[in-house]
Motif scaffolding. Structure first.
Motif, PDB file in Angstrom:
ATOM      1  N   GLN A 200      82.829 -22.985   9.304  1.00 23.66           N
ATOM      2  CA  GLN A 200      83.143 -21.578   9.545  1.00 23.66           C
ATOM      3  C   GLN A 200      83.671 -20.852   8.323  1.00 23.66           C
ATOM      4  O   GLN A 200      83.705 -19.626   8.299  1.00 23.66           O
TER       5      GLN A 200
ATOM      6  N   VAL B 124      80.197 -20.858   5.421  1.00 24.50           N
ATOM      7  CA  VAL B 124      79.070 -19.999   5.795  1.00 24.50           C
ATOM      8  C   VAL B 124      79.292 -18.561   5.354  1.00 24.50           C
ATOM      9  O   VAL B 124      78.334 -17.806   5.150  1.00 24.50           O
ATOM     10  N   LYS B 125      80.559 -18.184   5.156  1.00 27.77           N
ATOM     11  CA  LYS B 125      80.862 -16.818   4.733  1.00 27.77           C
ATOM     12  C   LYS B 125      81.009 -16.682   3.223  1.00 27.77           C
ATOM     13  O   LYS B 125      81.273 -15.590   2.724  1.00 27.77           O
TER      14      LYS B 125
ATOM     15  N   ALA C 198      75.895 -17.246   1.709  1.00 25.97           N
ATOM     16  CA  ALA C 198      75.343 -16.294   2.675  1.00 25.97           C
ATOM     17  C   ALA C 198      74.048 -15.672   2.147  1.00 25.97           C
ATOM     18  O   ALA C 198      73.082 -15.478   2.896  1.00 25.97           O
TER      19      ALA C 198
ATOM     20  N   LEU D 251      75.613 -23.842  12.440  1.00 20.16           N
ATOM     21  CA  LEU D 251      76.089 -24.178  11.097  1.00 20.16           C
ATOM     22  C   LEU D 251      75.667 -25.569  10.653  1.00 20.16           C
ATOM     23  O   LEU D 251      75.394 -25.798   9.474  1.00 20.16           O
TER      24      LEU D 251
ATOM     25  N   HIS E 126      72.333 -16.605  14.334  1.00 18.54           N
ATOM     26  CA  HIS E 126      73.108 -17.176  13.229  1.00 18.54           C
ATOM     27  C   HIS E 126      74.532 -16.628  13.225  1.00 18.54           C
ATOM     28  O   HIS E 126      75.496 -17.386  13.077  1.00 18.54           O
ATOM     29  N   PHE E 127      74.686 -15.322  13.424  1.00 13.14           N
ATOM     30  CA  PHE E 127      76.027 -14.732  13.463  1.00 13.14           C
ATOM     31  C   PHE E 127      76.833 -15.297  14.634  1.00 13.14           C
ATOM     32  O   PHE E 127      78.043 -15.542  14.519  1.00 13.14           O
TER      33      PHE E 127
ATOM     34  N   GLU F 131      76.689 -18.216  15.800  1.00 10.60           N
ATOM     35  CA  GLU F 131      77.082 -19.590  15.518  1.00 10.60           C
ATOM     36  C   GLU F 131      78.259 -19.688  14.558  1.00 10.60           C
ATOM     37  O   GLU F 131      78.771 -20.780  14.332  1.00 10.60           O
ATOM     38  N   TYR F 132      78.713 -18.561  14.004  1.00  3.73           N
ATOM     39  CA  TYR F 132      79.926 -18.578  13.196  1.00  3.73           C
ATOM     40  C   TYR F 132      81.113 -19.024  14.055  1.00  3.73           C
ATOM     41  O   TYR F 132      82.135 -19.473  13.541  1.00  3.73           O
TER      42      TYR F 132
ATOM     43  N   HIS G  55      85.711 -15.648  15.064  1.00  5.92           N
ATOM     44  CA  HIS G  55      85.002 -15.877  13.802  1.00  5.92           C
ATOM     45  C   HIS G  55      83.723 -15.048  13.698  1.00  5.92           C
ATOM     46  O   HIS G  55      83.021 -15.138  12.684  1.00  5.92           O
ATOM     47  N   TYR G  56      83.391 -14.288  14.736  1.00  3.79           N
ATOM     48  CA  TYR G  56      82.262 -13.369  14.601  1.00  3.79           C
ATOM     49  C   TYR G  56      82.422 -12.552  13.319  1.00  3.79           C
ATOM     50  O   TYR G  56      83.501 -12.024  13.046  1.00  3.79           O
ATOM     51  N   PRO G  57      81.386 -12.408  12.508  1.00  3.09           N
ATOM     52  CA  PRO G  57      81.508 -11.549  11.327  1.00  3.09           C
ATOM     53  C   PRO G  57      81.650 -10.088  11.745  1.00  3.09           C
ATOM     54  O   PRO G  57      81.058  -9.657  12.737  1.00  3.09           O
TER      55      PRO G  57
END
Length: 350
Positions: free
Chosen positions: A119, A122-123, A128, A213, A245-246, A248-249, A259-261
């Motif tokens: 988590q 990935v950011k 990214a 992820l 994909h978002f 799965e954050y 953890h959602y962007p």
């Protein structure tokens, strides 16, 4: 990647004694390997299949043969022939390692070196961008015919048919009845979702459809990202791969939707994706931010499809899988988020 057709090996891997079965496979695929020097590494990231890497002692970085044993009854949701065809196509494009062989209950293919994401990683700004670039490459593969509709969406109706009506464990049955709708209600819900998504006229492309992820490998030495596990790769809405994909954050083992962007992150991610898309497809128009909010709206709508799919998938695994994972809790959480986002109108998490 070499353009080689996988061979068929009539061996069934005993999931209780994988190493012994693997040696028989390696006698065919790696006959020069010294049997006494073969090592095995079990990978625990998978929640659907059992993965074991085979390599010579001290040569893990040189050659690893990965054996994947299919989870029990996974054929209910996975078309193995279609999966192998996709892998063959992607291998020719250098987007995944070669498929070496098919087994009675699994496959054997090349190993992707690197580390799976979490988590935090990935950011990372660089990682990214690499993810967006790799996604563009898959989405840009030209079909032999055309992709008139989302095959993934069509498949979901079949998957719902395999959702069980009851479970042997009384506690599982109690929780199932308390939290999960009937298959008839799920089908009606999917009808509503389908109508909404198809009205958005989102481009249909070849999608990975399962970019959690642990399915993304980062190789620091090469500074590249590769995707693995193409079991659900098929034509789908382009925005789905991004939206899923978002989602799965939030993780899998311990889901945390905080953890959602946020909106700015997603808009920037989409901007990078479109930049790579135009570069990769030789489109001369400049990338502007004018259309990004409209694309983000489509991406956010795909959140619901991602949660719905995972909810249905987990119910089937609850019934049949032998892997130690709490599929029912996972399903409940994904459906809960599905209906929550539906009630909120799929607004972007800030």
């Amino acid at each position: 990647m070499a353009d080689k057709q996988p061979i068929q090996i009539p061996i069934e891997i005993d999931e209780n004694n994988i190493n012994e079965s693997a040696l028989k496979v390696l006698e065919i695929l790696r006959p020069s390997w010294n049997k006494d020097k073969i090592k095995f590494k079990r990978f625990n990231e998978g929640i659907m299949n059992i993965l074991t890497g085979c390599y010579l002692d001290g040569k893990f970085d040189e050659d690893v043969v990965l054996i994947r044993v299919y989870g029990k009854n996974t054929e209910l949701t996975v078309d193995r022939q279609a999966e192998n065809e996709v892998i063959s196509t992607l291998s020719k494009e250098g987007l995944c390692n070669d498929l070496y062989a098919t087994l009675c209950n699994g496959t054997v293919y090349g190993f992707v070196h690197g580390v799976t994401l979490d988590q935090d990683t990935v950011k990372d700004e660089n990682i990214a961008k690499l993810i967006a670039k790799e996604m563009v490459k898959i989405h840009s593969i030209k079909p032999k015919g055309s992709y008139p509709k989302s095959v993934f969406l069509e498949k979901l109706y079949d998957w719902i048919k395999h959702v069980p009506d009851s479970f042997d464990d009384p506690e599982v049955q109690r929780r199932f009845e308390e939290h999960i709708k009937s298959t008839k209600a799920l089908s009606k819900e999917l009808d509503i979702l389908r109508q909404e998504l198809e009205s958005m006229e989102c481009p249909i492309v070849l999608c990975h459809n399962d970019l959690l992820l642990k399915n993304i490998i980062y190789n620091k030495q090469k500074d590249e990202v590769k995707f693995i596990d193409y079991e659900y790769a098929m034509p789908n809405f382009r925005a789905y791969d991004i939206g899923n994909h978002f989602c799965e954050y939030a993780g899998v083992d311990e889901i945390d939707y905080s953890h959602y962007p946020d909106k700015d992150y997603q808009l920037n991610w989409i901007r990078n994706y479109l930049t790579y898309w135009k570069e990769y497809n030789n489109e001369e128009t400049d990338v502007t931010d004018k259309d990004n909010p409209f694309i983000l709206e489509k991406v956010c709508s795909m959140y619901q499809l991602a949660h719905f799919f995972c909810g249905v998938w987990s119910l089937i695994q609850t019934k049949y899988s032998t892997i130690d994972f709490d599929y029912l809790t996972y399903s409940i959480m994904r459906f809960h988020e599905y209906f929550k986002r539906k009630d909120e109108g799929n607004t972007v998490k800030i």
